[in-house]
Write an enzyme that holds these catalytic residues in place. Sequence first.
Site, PDB file in Angstrom:
ATOM      1  N   LYS A   1       0.838  -1.198   0.000  1.00 18.84           N
ATOM      2  CA  LYS A   1       0.000   0.000   0.000  1.00 18.84           C
ATOM      3  C   LYS A   1       0.877   1.254   0.000  1.00 18.84           C
ATOM      4  O   LYS A   1       0.596   2.221  -0.721  1.00 18.84           O
ATOM      5  CB  LYS A   1      -0.942  -0.010   1.218  1.00 18.84           C
ATOM      6  CG  LYS A   1      -2.078  -1.016   1.051  1.00 18.84           C
ATOM      7  CD  LYS A   1      -2.835  -1.284   2.344  1.00 18.84           C
ATOM      8  CE  LYS A   1      -3.852  -2.410   2.114  1.00 18.84           C
ATOM      9  NZ  LYS A   1      -4.502  -2.877   3.336  1.00 18.84           N
TER      10      LYS A   1
ATOM     11  N   GLN B   1      -4.907  -1.793   9.648  1.00 14.75           N
ATOM     12  CA  GLN B   1      -4.793  -3.085   8.970  1.00 14.75           C
ATOM     13  C   GLN B   1      -5.421  -4.191   9.826  1.00 14.75           C
ATOM     14  O   GLN B   1      -5.096  -4.332  11.004  1.00 14.75           O
ATOM     15  CB  GLN B   1      -3.307  -3.386   8.699  1.00 14.75           C
ATOM     16  CG  GLN B   1      -3.053  -4.661   7.936  1.00 14.75           C
ATOM     17  CD  GLN B   1      -3.573  -4.616   6.497  1.00 14.75           C
ATOM     18  OE1 GLN B   1      -3.409  -3.619   5.790  1.00 14.75           O
ATOM     19  NE2 GLN B   1      -4.225  -5.682   6.067  1.00 14.75           N
TER      20      GLN B   1
ATOM     21  N   ASP C   1     -11.122   2.805   4.017  1.00 11.19           N
ATOM     22  CA  ASP C   1     -11.523   1.400   3.857  1.00 11.19           C
ATOM     23  C   ASP C   1     -13.052   1.283   3.768  1.00 11.19           C
ATOM     24  O   ASP C   1     -13.578   0.239   3.393  1.00 11.19           O
ATOM     25  CB  ASP C   1     -11.054   0.580   5.072  1.00 11.19           C
ATOM     26  CG  ASP C   1      -9.861  -0.309   4.736  1.00 11.19           C
ATOM     27  OD1 ASP C   1      -9.611  -0.532   3.536  1.00 11.19           O
ATOM     28  OD2 ASP C   1      -9.197  -0.779   5.678  1.00 11.19           O
TER      29      ASP C   1
END
Length: 289
Positions: free
Chosen positions: A54, A98, A121
């Site tokens: 990422k 994460q 997200d």
Amino acid sequence: MSATLIDGKARAAALRAEVAIGVAAFVAAHGRAPGLTVVLVGDDAASAVYVGAKGKACREVGIISGEHRLPADAAQADLLALVAQLNADDAVDGILVQLPLPRHIDADKVIAAIDAAKDVDGFTPINAGKLAIGQPALVPCTPSGCMRLIRDALGDISGAQALVIGRSSIVGKPMAALLTAASATVTIAHSRTRDLAGHVARADIVVAAVGVPGMVKGEWIKPGACVIDVGINRIALADGKTRLVGDVDFDGALARAGWITPVPGGVGPMTIACLLANTLEAARARATT
Ligand code: NDP
């Protein structure tokens, strides 16, 4: 008949190039680049690889990438304090915690603490709720990537029969919401569904997000259907090596489907590209409020 392969790598590269142009325009307009900060708790090897990928993808399109690593035994209060600090930091447009988090941490509580405007997200209850009721939201990256691939292949999907296999909050449910918003007629299947084969046989669009290698059989697929395989499963081969496969029996489905995503090289590359797009979208929205 053999299905057209959907090239997720090429589509993701095109989206990244679009994001890079948008980032350059954002810098010109606002004198700063969008920023994405990823928080990694613990030393899960797969998560570390994702976080690294990422960061690299951000830098390639001009997004400033930040990273915070906390030890596996970090207290939940410390993680919540870090999220609060990032919420308050004006240079941070996107926050990504994460997953999975260590078991002693309540992941729902941590996700809910992220400012919805920075929730790239799309996992906070606010963004999930907005998507569910059809309001503009930051949409989870994997279903957003699937939707782009479906639209490229089929164009208008109004009235199409769509089947989503899997009802997780990160893939299945938001995928079903996006297909509904696009006026498809949507069925969601899960582990209690009866006659999955019958549901697949009626579907013009099948999105498989289960995590069981090859569970969707080729002979179930309606001829000409668009098959999007989200599954990423590592299987052992006879020679001791391993291979990544999806949730769909690819070779069988290839003979019947109209369009199909390969694994790897289908949905996977779209996920990070959509994260970059979400970060730019968040930065733009924050800059205008
Ligand atoms: P989850 O484990 O959270 O959800 C799996 C879903 O599949 C559940 O809803 C479950 O039903 C359903 N299911 C399980 N067994 C069956 C069955 N026999 N028949 C029908 N449905 C079944 O997984 P995720 O949604 O997180 O991920 C799904 C897959 O997608 C995984 O392989 C994952 O690695 C991959 N993935 C890929 C990404 C990418 O970027 N390409 C990103 C995210 C995930 P129930 O709810 O009843 O338990």
